[in-house]
Design an enzyme around this catalytic site. Structure first.
Site, short mmCIF file in Angstrom:
data_model
loop_
_atom_site.label_atom_id
_atom_site.label_comp_id
_atom_site.label_asym_id
_atom_site.label_seq_id
_atom_site.Cartn_x
_atom_site.Cartn_y
_atom_site.Cartn_z
N HIS A 1 0.23 -3.80 12.39
CA HIS A 1 1.65 -3.70 11.55
C HIS A 1 2.06 -2.37 11.77
CE1 HIS A 1 4.25 -4.68 8.21
NE2 HIS A 1 3.85 -3.71 7.48
N SER B 1 8.59 -2.64 8.21
CA SER B 1 8.23 -3.72 7.00
C SER B 1 9.31 -3.95 5.95
CB SER B 1 6.82 -3.02 6.74
OG SER B 1 6.18 -3.97 5.86
N ASP C 1 -0.33 -8.51 13.71
CA ASP C 1 0.10 -7.92 12.50
C ASP C 1 -0.45 -8.70 11.31
OD1 ASP C 1 1.52 -7.25 9.85
OD2 ASP C 1 3.39 -6.76 11.47
#
Length: 276
Positions: free
Chosen positions: A256, A97, A227
């Site tokens: 995610h 991320s 995601d």
């Protein structure tokens, strides 16, 4: 475990496990978490003989909580300070991320010999926010909403993120792990509200296009198609195309936080790439 003090006096906490002469695997966590989010991967690679290193980003976890420096250039400089202090060479940098953005910015500027490979998992590059040059991005109002929710009631906001879109626990039939939710909240609340607030701009508005183009080492881009935090179509496939030596691995229906929900699948794939 130890700390490194950066040029502006910020203390950066890190974990450093395994043989000092083994190849280093360096992990970069997402917002608003800490090195603890990599427990599964660190134990996995440690069991395969690697040296594993993970730091808490400034303003996150056990690192210092300065008033400034909460943007990608400083994040990358902090990483450089850690890698230099530990003299890490030939390392594989793996970022999730926001940590994927940090990896892109650091690796594009790293000293020769420091980095062997990189991995971007559910990562924010090339750029998240919608603009004329990035029509598939998320509207700025989405991130303004994050800021408003954080400022109004950070504790409740973090519960809602972890119990909902981050791990896909809001999907019908999802197998919900209260432990993952609680651990996400625990990590988030240990960091500084100002750092987390400013980091929203860093992860959403930073354009990593030129960083990706400059990276010469092999890069694996791993992204789940479901995601809900960093939408697949405007992230993974675009990053893989920009990288000179990038390869995309898509995970159908994965969320995610797939590193935590599906470590039995992701960890062996990471190891296979490292060993290539």
């Amino acid at each position: 475990m130890g700390t490194v003090t950066t040029a502006d006096g910020t203390s950066i906490f890190y974990k450093d496990w395994g043989p000092r002469d083994a190849q280093p695997i360096v992990f970069h966590h997402g917002w608003p978490l800490s090195a603890d989010d990599w427990d599964s991967q660190m134990l996995f690679f440690l069991s395969h003989g690697y040296r594993v290193v993970a730091h808490d980003r400034r303003g996150h976890g056990r690192s210092g909580q300065p008033s400034g420096g909460h943007e990608m250039d400083t994040y990358a400089a902090d990483v450089a300070a850690v890698t230099e202090a530990l003299d890490l060479r030939g390392a594989v940098h793996i970022g999730h991320s926001t940590g994927g953005g940090e990896v892109a910015r650091y690796v594009a500027r790293a000293e020769p010999g420091r980095v062997a490979k990189a991995v971007l998992v559910s990562a924010v590059p090339p750029v998240m926010v919608k603009s004329e040059s990035n029509p598939g991005g998320l509207p700025i109002e989405v991130f303004d909403g994050f800021r408003s929710a954080l400022a109004a009631n950070r504790a409740q906001f973090y519960i809602e993120v972890a119990s909902g879109p981050f791990y896909g626990f809001n999907r019908p039939g999802a197998e919900v792990s209260q432990g993952l939710i609680d651990n996400w909240w625990r990590q988030g609340m240990r960091g500084a509200a100002n750092a987390h607030y400013e980091c929203i701009k860093a992860f959403s508005e930073t354009d990593f296009t030129e960083d990706l183009k400059r990276i010469e080492v092999p890069v694996l881009v791993a992204h789940g198609t479901d995601d809900q935090v960093v939408p697949y179509e405007d992230a993974g496939p675009l990053s893989a195309k920009l990288l000179p030596d990038g390869r995309l691995k898509s995970y159908e229906g994965y969320p995610h936080g797939m590193l935590s929900t599906h470590p039995e699948v992701i960890n062996p794939d990471l190891l296979a790439f490292v060993r290539e």
